[in-house]
Scaffold this motif. Structure first.
Motif, PDB file in Angstrom:
ATOM      1  N   GLU A   1      21.652  29.541 -16.874  1.00  0.00           N
ATOM      2  CA  GLU A   1      21.141  30.532 -17.822  1.00  0.00           C
ATOM      3  C   GLU A   1      21.927  31.829 -17.647  1.00  0.00           C
ATOM      4  O   GLU A   1      22.083  32.328 -16.535  1.00  0.00           O
ATOM      5  N   LEU A   2      22.423  32.377 -18.764  1.00  0.00           N
ATOM      6  CA  LEU A   2      23.268  33.568 -18.715  1.00  0.00           C
ATOM      7  C   LEU A   2      22.456  34.860 -18.679  1.00  0.00           C
ATOM      8  O   LEU A   2      22.877  35.840 -18.065  1.00  0.00           O
ATOM      9  N   ARG A   3      21.301  34.882 -19.312  1.00  0.00           N
ATOM     10  CA  ARG A   3      20.510  36.116 -19.378  1.00  0.00           C
ATOM     11  C   ARG A   3      19.898  36.434 -18.014  1.00  0.00           C
ATOM     12  O   ARG A   3      19.250  35.592 -17.411  1.00  0.00           O
ATOM     13  N   VAL A   4      20.066  37.656 -17.569  1.00  0.00           N
ATOM     14  CA  VAL A   4      19.680  38.050 -16.210  1.00  0.00           C
ATOM     15  C   VAL A   4      18.186  37.853 -15.977  1.00  0.00           C
ATOM     16  O   VAL A   4      17.770  37.165 -15.027  1.00  0.00           O
ATOM     17  N   LYS A   5      17.361  38.448 -16.809  1.00  0.00           N
ATOM     18  CA  LYS A   5      15.920  38.405 -16.575  1.00  0.00           C
ATOM     19  C   LYS A   5      15.350  37.005 -16.764  1.00  0.00           C
ATOM     20  O   LYS A   5      14.431  36.595 -16.041  1.00  0.00           O
ATOM     21  N   VAL A   6      15.879  36.275 -17.718  1.00  0.00           N
ATOM     22  CA  VAL A   6      15.386  34.925 -17.971  1.00  0.00           C
ATOM     23  C   VAL A   6      15.731  34.002 -16.804  1.00  0.00           C
ATOM     24  O   VAL A   6      14.905  33.201 -16.355  1.00  0.00           O
ATOM     25  N   ALA A   7      16.951  34.112 -16.290  1.00  0.00           N
ATOM     26  CA  ALA A   7      17.335  33.321 -15.119  1.00  0.00           C
ATOM     27  C   ALA A   7      16.481  33.687 -13.916  1.00  0.00           C
ATOM     28  O   ALA A   7      16.084  32.817 -13.132  1.00  0.00           O
ATOM     29  N   ALA A   8      16.178  34.985 -13.765  1.00  0.00           N
ATOM     30  CA  ALA A   8      15.336  35.422 -12.652  1.00  0.00           C
ATOM     31  C   ALA A   8      13.933  34.834 -12.768  1.00  0.00           C
ATOM     32  O   ALA A   8      13.339  34.394 -11.769  1.00  0.00           O
ATOM     33  N   PHE A   9      13.396  34.792 -13.986  1.00  0.00           N
ATOM     34  CA  PHE A   9      12.064  34.210 -14.180  1.00  0.00           C
ATOM     35  C   PHE A   9      12.056  32.745 -13.804  1.00  0.00           C
ATOM     36  O   PHE A   9      11.149  32.272 -13.102  1.00  0.00           O
TER      37      PHE A   9
END
Length: 215
Positions: free
Chosen positions: A88-96
């Motif tokens: 996953e490229l999106r920072v917050k989405v990958a963190a979730f």
């Protein structure tokens, strides 16, 4: 055993639906697949006292653009000995997705150790993580088609990238996973709630004729 943790709340991880895959993101990736250290992502499968002669396990499934990790969580108990990686490229989405998996591992010891999420740009760095014919399955759930001509270069499905997917995939076919693809992710459930249809497309990696196999 991991310390119990509360599941992450999605409202704290909201982000725009898309990230520019052609931009210069600050990402870490190995120079070669054999240089990748998988132990931090899958500690249950890489115990420190593992016999040195035993070949290390390899990731078998890749969910490209895994979002909040719904498909990984759905498939984990179905294939408990198969390593699956979400990219996953999106920072917050990958963190979730990462926090979600860690919370599930802590709440249910012995489960969900076979799935992990990594912030990565699959359009640029896929061969850095996976060897030739390493993966048995790849998933691209609800990719944005980018209708505008100027955005066609952002498409995750393109003739150029298909060559890379063919490189990391081994020949194989569809299976019962297909029935779960439209219902396991947040995007899929949103489509269902809206009464809209889902149009799945399943492709099989063919044997390379140069290798002497059937096409």
């Amino acid at each position: 055993m991991e310390e119990a943790a509360a599941p992450p709340q999605k409202r704290f991880y909201r982000q725009r639906a898309h990230a520019n895959p052609l931009a210069d993101h600050t990402l870490r990736y190995p120079a070669r697949p054999q240089d990748m250290d998988w132990a931090p992502l899958f500690p249950a499968f890489f115990p420190p006292a593992a016999p040195p002669a035993q070949p290390p396990p390899r990731v078998e499934f890749a969910d490209v653009g895994c979002g909040y990790g719904g498909l990984l969580v759905e498939l984990s108990p179905l294939f408990p000995r198969t390593l699956m990686l979400g990219l996953e490229l999106r920072v917050k989405v990958a963190a979730f997705a990462g926090e979600r998996i860690r919370a599930l591992r802590a709440a249910q010891p012995g489960r969900f150790g076979n799935v992990a999420c990594l912030r990565a740009n699959a359009m640029k760095h896929l061969p850095h993580f996976f060897r030739k014919a390493q993966l048995s399955k790849m998933f691209f759930l609800f990719p944005d088609p980018h209708f505008k001509r100027t955005k066609h270069k952002w498409r995750i499905i393109s003739p150029t990238l298909l060559a890379e997917y063919g490189y990391v995939l081994r020949p194989g076919g569809a299976d019962p996973i297909v029935a779960r693809l439209g219902t396991s992710t947040e995007e899929g459930r949103k489509v269902q709630r809206g009464g809209r249809r889902i149009f799945p497309a399943v492709f099989r990696r063919l044997q390379d004729p140069a290798a002497g196999g059937d096409t």
